[in-house]
Motif scaffolding. Structure first.
Motif, PDB file in Angstrom:
ATOM      1  N   GLY A 276       1.012  -1.372  -0.164  1.00  0.00           N
ATOM      2  CA  GLY A 276       0.183  -0.444  -0.050  1.00  0.00           C
ATOM      3  C   GLY A 276       0.796   1.752   0.162  1.00  0.00           C
TER       4      GLY A 276
ATOM      5  N   SER B 114      -3.972   0.771  -0.445  1.00  0.00           N
ATOM      6  CA  SER B 114      -4.314  -0.838   0.026  1.00  0.00           C
ATOM      7  C   SER B 114      -4.452  -2.025  -0.905  1.00  0.00           C
ATOM      8  CB  SER B 114      -3.890  -1.074   1.329  1.00  0.00           C
ATOM      9  OG  SER B 114      -5.314  -1.346   1.348  1.00  0.00           O
TER      10      SER B 114
ATOM     11  N   CYS C 230      -6.009  -6.492   3.948  1.00  0.00           N
ATOM     12  CA  CYS C 230      -5.600  -5.972   4.519  1.00  0.00           C
ATOM     13  C   CYS C 230      -6.116  -4.507   5.766  1.00  0.00           C
ATOM     14  CB  CYS C 230      -4.880  -4.997   3.008  1.00  0.00           C
ATOM     15  SG  CYS C 230      -4.772  -5.499   1.994  1.00  0.00           S
TER      16      CYS C 230
END
Length: 126
Positions: free
Chosen positions: A35, A50, A104
């Motif tokens: 990211g 991300s 994420c």
């Protein structure tokens, strides 16, 4: 040894575009989130965008529709295409990677495990 090397920052006028690139090495295993974070003077570092191992992407509201994150080569290259730049986008941008095989979403809980690049400056003038 993990290394992340950013390039592509610079100074532009409001409304213009920039592409940031990150060359990564040492991310041996699948399961990394990659990211872009940014930090401006007096502010905390914030996650901008991300992308997870499956290509799912996430953006903060202020860049949604203007920025696009992509990963042309898994765990090797990371891009951030920034369009319609605004003065408030001015910051140092950091490429980052962390091992989160389930996505994420929990990156903020894993900042202490995150690998960082050295940063590249983006300056947008009005």
């Amino acid at each position: 040894q993990v290394q992340l090397l950013e390039s592509g920052g610079g100074s532009v006028q409001s409304g213009e575009s920039l592409r940031l690139s990150c060359a990564a090495s040492g991310l041996t295993y699948e399961g990394y989130c990659m990211g872009w974070f940014r930090q401006s003077p007096g502010n905390q570092r914030e996650e901008v965008a991300s992308i997870d191992r499956d290509g799912n992407t996430n953006y903060i509201d202020s860049v949604e529709g203007r920025f696009t994150i992509s990963q042309p080569t898994a765990r090797k290259t990371l891009l951030l295409d920034m369009n319609t730049l605004r003065p408030e986008d001015t910051a140092t941008y950091y490429c980052a990677a962390v091992f989160l095989p389930n996505g994420c979403g929990d990156w903020y809980r894993a900042l202490h495990l995150t690998y960082w690049g050295q940063g590249t400056q983006v300056t947008v003038s009005s």
